[in-house]
Design a protein around this motif. Sequence first.
Motif, PDB file in Angstrom:
ATOM      1  N   ILE A   7       9.085  13.425  38.105  1.00  0.00           N
ATOM      2  CA  ILE A   7       9.446  12.416  39.109  1.00  0.00           C
ATOM      3  C   ILE A   7       9.414  13.096  40.478  1.00  0.00           C
ATOM      4  O   ILE A   7      10.175  14.020  40.745  1.00  0.00           O
ATOM      5  CB  ILE A   7      10.859  11.822  38.843  1.00  0.00           C
ATOM      6  N   GLY A   8       8.513  12.616  41.340  1.00  0.00           N
ATOM      7  CA  GLY A   8       8.414  13.162  42.695  1.00  0.00           C
ATOM      8  C   GLY A   8       7.149  13.965  42.904  1.00  0.00           C
ATOM      9  O   GLY A   8       6.891  14.926  42.182  1.00  0.00           O
ATOM     10  N   GLY A  10       6.292  15.801  45.644  1.00  0.00           N
ATOM     11  CA  GLY A  10       6.418  16.752  46.754  1.00  0.00           C
ATOM     12  C   GLY A  10       5.958  18.118  46.252  1.00  0.00           C
ATOM     13  O   GLY A  10       5.357  18.221  45.171  1.00  0.00           O
ATOM     14  N   TYR A  30       5.203  10.570  38.784  1.00  0.00           N
ATOM     15  CA  TYR A  30       5.556   9.260  39.345  1.00  0.00           C
ATOM     16  C   TYR A  30       6.171   9.465  40.723  1.00  0.00           C
ATOM     17  O   TYR A  30       7.070  10.296  40.882  1.00  0.00           O
ATOM     18  CB  TYR A  30       6.572   8.548  38.436  1.00  0.00           C
ATOM     19  N   HIS A 113       5.726   3.995  42.097  1.00  0.00           N
ATOM     20  CA  HIS A 113       6.501   3.910  40.861  1.00  0.00           C
ATOM     21  C   HIS A 113       7.828   4.625  41.077  1.00  0.00           C
ATOM     22  O   HIS A 113       7.841   5.837  41.324  1.00  0.00           O
ATOM     23  CB  HIS A 113       5.763   4.571  39.686  1.00  0.00           C
ATOM     24  N   PHE A 115      11.483   5.898  39.842  1.00  0.00           N
ATOM     25  CA  PHE A 115      12.366   6.216  38.708  1.00  0.00           C
ATOM     26  C   PHE A 115      13.716   5.573  38.956  1.00  0.00           C
ATOM     27  O   PHE A 115      14.288   5.725  40.042  1.00  0.00           O
ATOM     28  CB  PHE A 115      12.525   7.745  38.590  1.00  0.00           C
ATOM     29  N   ALA A 148      11.939  16.224  40.320  1.00  0.00           N
ATOM     30  CA  ALA A 148      11.479  16.884  41.553  1.00  0.00           C
ATOM     31  C   ALA A 148      11.502  15.829  42.649  1.00  0.00           C
ATOM     32  O   ALA A 148      10.609  15.739  43.473  1.00  0.00           O
ATOM     33  CB  ALA A 148      10.070  17.455  41.354  1.00  0.00           C
ATOM     34  N   PRO A 151      16.133  15.473  47.803  1.00  0.00           N
ATOM     35  CA  PRO A 151      17.566  15.693  48.024  1.00  0.00           C
ATOM     36  C   PRO A 151      18.489  14.673  47.367  1.00  0.00           C
ATOM     37  O   PRO A 151      19.566  15.013  46.932  1.00  0.00           O
ATOM     38  CB  PRO A 151      17.712  15.645  49.548  1.00  0.00           C
ATOM     39  N   GLN A 172      14.167  14.978  63.650  1.00  0.00           N
ATOM     40  CA  GLN A 172      13.080  15.690  64.318  1.00  0.00           C
ATOM     41  C   GLN A 172      12.142  14.711  65.007  1.00  0.00           C
ATOM     42  O   GLN A 172      12.037  13.546  64.589  1.00  0.00           O
ATOM     43  CB  GLN A 172      12.300  16.491  63.271  1.00  0.00           C
ATOM     44  N   TRP A 194      15.596  23.615  66.799  1.00  0.00           N
ATOM     45  CA  TRP A 194      14.342  24.362  66.913  1.00  0.00           C
ATOM     46  C   TRP A 194      13.291  23.583  67.698  1.00  0.00           C
ATOM     47  O   TRP A 194      13.352  22.345  67.782  1.00  0.00           O
ATOM     48  CB  TRP A 194      13.788  24.660  65.513  1.00  0.00           C
ATOM     49  N   PRO A 240      17.566  13.948  54.821  1.00  0.00           N
ATOM     50  CA  PRO A 240      18.689  14.802  54.450  1.00  0.00           C
ATOM     51  C   PRO A 240      18.193  16.148  53.927  1.00  0.00           C
ATOM     52  O   PRO A 240      17.107  16.230  53.353  1.00  0.00           O
ATOM     53  CB  PRO A 240      19.367  14.017  53.324  1.00  0.00           C
ATOM     54  N   GLY A 259      13.354  22.253  43.146  1.00  0.00           N
ATOM     55  CA  GLY A 259      13.226  22.021  44.589  1.00  0.00           C
ATOM     56  C   GLY A 259      14.511  21.463  45.191  1.00  0.00           C
ATOM     57  O   GLY A 259      15.620  21.818  44.778  1.00  0.00           O
ATOM     58  N   ALA A 261      15.898  18.702  44.757  1.00  0.00           N
ATOM     59  CA  ALA A 261      16.707  18.022  43.743  1.00  0.00           C
ATOM     60  C   ALA A 261      17.698  18.985  43.097  1.00  0.00           C
ATOM     61  O   ALA A 261      18.730  18.579  42.566  1.00  0.00           O
ATOM     62  CB  ALA A 261      15.810  17.408  42.667  1.00  0.00           C
ATOM     63  N   LEU A 270      17.167  26.424  56.490  1.00  0.00           N
ATOM     64  CA  LEU A 270      17.056  25.131  55.800  1.00  0.00           C
ATOM     65  C   LEU A 270      15.621  24.820  55.375  1.00  0.00           C
ATOM     66  O   LEU A 270      15.227  23.665  55.283  1.00  0.00           O
ATOM     67  CB  LEU A 270      17.649  23.990  56.638  1.00  0.00           C
ATOM     68  N   GLY A 271      14.859  25.865  55.109  1.00  0.00           N
ATOM     69  CA  GLY A 271      13.510  25.688  54.566  1.00  0.00           C
ATOM     70  C   GLY A 271      13.555  25.653  53.039  1.00  0.00           C
ATOM     71  O   GLY A 271      14.416  26.290  52.425  1.00  0.00           O
ATOM     72  N   SER A 276      10.542  25.590  46.484  1.00  0.00           N
ATOM     73  CA  SER A 276      10.116  24.528  45.560  1.00  0.00           C
ATOM     74  C   SER A 276       8.909  24.971  44.740  1.00  0.00           C
ATOM     75  O   SER A 276       8.809  24.670  43.543  1.00  0.00           O
ATOM     76  CB  SER A 276       9.731  23.262  46.339  1.00  0.00           C
TER      77      SER A 276
HETATM   78  C1  LIG Z   1      13.651  17.637  59.310  1.00  0.00           C
HETATM   79  C2  LIG Z   1      13.290  18.612  58.206  1.00  0.00           C
HETATM   80  C3  LIG Z   1      12.578  19.764  58.505  1.00  0.00           C
HETATM   81  C4  LIG Z   1      12.243  20.679  57.490  1.00  0.00           C
HETATM   82  N1  LIG Z   1      11.499  21.773  57.820  1.00  0.00           N
HETATM   83  C5  LIG Z   1      11.128  22.648  56.859  1.00  0.00           C
HETATM   84  C6  LIG Z   1      10.310  23.770  57.173  1.00  0.00           C
HETATM   85  O1  LIG Z   1       9.900  23.973  58.323  1.00  0.00           O
HETATM   86  N2  LIG Z   1       9.973  24.638  56.188  1.00  0.00           N
HETATM   87  C7  LIG Z   1      10.399  24.453  54.896  1.00  0.00           C
HETATM   88  O2  LIG Z   1      10.085  25.289  54.032  1.00  0.00           O
HETATM   89  N3  LIG Z   1      11.151  23.381  54.564  1.00  0.00           N
HETATM   90  C8  LIG Z   1      11.519  22.482  55.511  1.00  0.00           C
HETATM   91  N4  LIG Z   1      12.273  21.383  55.173  1.00  0.00           N
HETATM   92  C9  LIG Z   1      12.691  21.232  53.766  1.00  0.00           C
HETATM   93  C10 LIG Z   1      11.512  20.771  52.917  1.00  0.00           C
HETATM   94  O3  LIG Z   1      10.967  19.595  53.464  1.00  0.00           O
HETATM   95  C11 LIG Z   1      11.980  20.536  51.478  1.00  0.00           C
HETATM   96  O4  LIG Z   1      12.659  21.674  51.026  1.00  0.00           O
HETATM   97  C12 LIG Z   1      10.804  20.240  50.544  1.00  0.00           C
HETATM   98  O5  LIG Z   1      10.158  19.051  50.927  1.00  0.00           O
HETATM   99  C13 LIG Z   1      11.313  20.115  49.114  1.00  0.00           C
HETATM  100  O6  LIG Z   1      10.270  19.694  48.263  1.00  0.00           O
HETATM  101  P1  LIG Z   1      10.571  18.855  46.957  1.00  0.00           P
HETATM  102  O7  LIG Z   1       9.285  18.723  46.252  1.00  0.00           O
HETATM  103  O8  LIG Z   1      11.732  19.418  46.253  1.00  0.00           O
HETATM  104  O9  LIG Z   1      11.081  17.441  47.485  1.00  0.00           O
HETATM  105  P2  LIG Z   1      10.397  16.381  48.449  1.00  0.00           P
HETATM  106  O10 LIG Z   1       9.384  16.990  49.316  1.00  0.00           O
HETATM  107  O11 LIG Z   1      11.530  15.633  49.078  1.00  0.00           O
HETATM  108  O12 LIG Z   1       9.626  15.404  47.455  1.00  0.00           O
HETATM  109  C14 LIG Z   1      10.316  14.486  46.661  1.00  0.00           C
HETATM  110  C15 LIG Z   1       9.386  13.353  46.259  1.00  0.00           C
HETATM  111  O13 LIG Z   1      10.071  12.519  45.332  1.00  0.00           O
HETATM  112  C16 LIG Z   1       9.810  11.162  45.641  1.00  0.00           C
HETATM  113  N5  LIG Z   1      10.962  10.390  45.114  1.00  0.00           N
HETATM  114  C17 LIG Z   1      12.239  10.412  45.539  1.00  0.00           C
HETATM  115  N6  LIG Z   1      12.993   9.607  44.785  1.00  0.00           N
HETATM  116  C18 LIG Z   1      12.179   9.057  43.850  1.00  0.00           C
HETATM  117  C19 LIG Z   1      12.367   8.150  42.747  1.00  0.00           C
HETATM  118  N7  LIG Z   1      13.579   7.642  42.465  1.00  0.00           N
HETATM  119  N8  LIG Z   1      11.299   7.825  42.006  1.00  0.00           N
HETATM  120  C20 LIG Z   1      10.054   8.320  42.278  1.00  0.00           C
HETATM  121  N9  LIG Z   1       9.818   9.178  43.290  1.00  0.00           N
HETATM  122  C21 LIG Z   1      10.859   9.560  44.057  1.00  0.00           C
HETATM  123  C22 LIG Z   1       9.670  11.120  47.151  1.00  0.00           C
HETATM  124  O14 LIG Z   1       8.896  10.015  47.563  1.00  0.00           O
HETATM  125  C23 LIG Z   1       8.982  12.463  47.434  1.00  0.00           C
HETATM  126  O15 LIG Z   1       7.577  12.328  47.445  1.00  0.00           O
HETATM  127  C24 LIG Z   1      12.638  20.424  56.141  1.00  0.00           C
HETATM  128  C25 LIG Z   1      13.343  19.267  55.839  1.00  0.00           C
HETATM  129  C26 LIG Z   1      13.662  18.365  56.844  1.00  0.00           C
HETATM  130  C27 LIG Z   1      14.419  17.094  56.492  1.00  0.00           C
END
Ligand SMILES: Cc1cc2nc3c(=O)[nH]c(=O)nc-3n(C[C@H](O)[C@H](O)[C@H](O)COP(=O)(O)OP(=O)(O)OC[C@H]3O[C@@H](n4cnc5c(N)ncnc54)[C@H](O)[C@@H]3O)c2cc1C
Length: 370
Positions: A7-8, A10, A30, A113, A115, A148, A151, A172, A194, A240, A259, A261, A270-271, A276
């Motif tokens: 799920i997700g 990213g 998804y 889709h 979840f 995945a 937040p 931002q 920043w 968030p 990641g 999640a 906060l990177g 991930s």
């Molecule tokens: C303003 C800001 C600036 C940032 N800058 C940086 C940076 O410069 N460098 C860095 O390393 N990190 C940065 N981050 C953090 C970084 O964006 C995250 O750590 C990263 O995106 C995490 O990846 P992920 O795959 O865990 O989650 P995400 O990228 O959040 O992906 C989650 C995916 O799940 C999907 N999803 C959510 N809920 C559901 C559901 N119920 N069903 C189906 N799909 C769903 C979403 O659509 C999304 O596509 C920043 C964050 C923010 C908010």
Amino acid sequence: MTKVSIIGAGPAGNYSAYLLAKKGYDVAVYDEQPVIGIPWACTGVITGDVLSKQIRLPENIIINRIEKARIIAPDGNSVEVKLKNDIIVDRARMDQHIAGLAKEAGAKYYVNHRFIGLEQSNGKITASIKNKNLGNVIKVESDWLIGADGPRSEVAKSSGLFENRKFYVGLQVTANLENDNIIEFYPSEKGIAWTVPENNKIVRAGIAVSNQASIYFDEFMARAVGKDYKKKIIAHQAGPIPLHNPKAKTQKGKILLAGDAATMIKSTTLGGINQSLIAATAVTEAIETGKDYKKLWKAKIGRDLWLSLMMRKIMNKFSDNEYNKLIRIFSSDKNKKILETFDRDEPRKFALKLLMQEPKLLLLSRKLLF
Ligand SMILES: Cc1cc2nc3c(=O)[nH]c(=O)nc-3n(C[C@H](O)[C@H](O)[C@H](O)COP(=O)(O)OP(=O)(O)OC[C@H]3O[C@@H](n4cnc5c(N)ncnc54)[C@H](O)[C@@H]3O)c2cc1C
């Protein structure tokens, strides 16, 4: 064939999908959004050296390379440090690229889709997923389910893994601002802020705070982008950012969180992109070997995430005056050199060295004790 639902889409979900599909698992991803990678809320700063251990990104995804950072104290004094290999990525394209690799390796993708819940029985996990195109809910049975989903993870909530979490609010903008291609950090008692250049005319400027985000945002934007900042804004991004919780549960049977999640965020900057991607390697190993997932990801990134959290806890207690002192300590050539060796993804290599070289820092870090 072992079936894995992710799920997700990213960095955590796409890279897990790629690694697992390459190994022959039956993978389905998804995502609730209609287009992968959009909307994006990210500055896109990545330590290139750490990234390159996982994946090589095509040049069209890397929109800038930055060689220096300027850390600006609340009193306006600053210190400049060389960066090793920092890149700024187009996050939407990066997510689409890794999803493309996963598809080539055999993963199936279902966008639009969402979840919404799960049930477990007979060693299988049944996820309820709303097909937003048709408005119906489908039931998907799999052997493993990977949360995945970022937040606010619904997978974590549905499986009882969400517990108490703390968040920063990230606000931002991309804005027109002539600049010298240097990343600027503005540490202060109010939060993290920043400006990051996309090129010499446009920056990504933002803040991350735990409360009163809009007040600090206005104040910071006026300071960094100019009093007329509203006229310079091209686009807004917000999201968030979870604070890392080393005690967070990240596995329930065959449900794994990766990641954001799983709160795998570096608390200093906060990177979370590199974290991930690394988490995805632990997901793959856990599924392949049946080993304890938390032990696997902790062995890869646990110590650094923990140390960043400790550093953040100290930094959160600093007053503006102490930040001013800290920037002055870092301005000395010997400390600047150590700062330049700082790998934000691997702070353990650096913290001890700096504390030994600069005992004054111990005075500031006494805050840990109170
Ligand atoms: C303003 C800001 C600036 C940032 N800058 C940086 C940076 O410069 N460098 C860095 O390393 N990190 C940065 N981050 C953090 C970084 O964006 C995250 O750590 C990263 O995106 C995490 O990846 P992920 O795959 O865990 O989650 P995400 O990228 O959040 O992906 C989650 C995916 O799940 C999907 N999803 C959510 N809920 C559901 C559901 N119920 N069903 C189906 N799909 C769903 C979403 O659509 C999304 O596509 C920043 C964050 C923010 C908010």
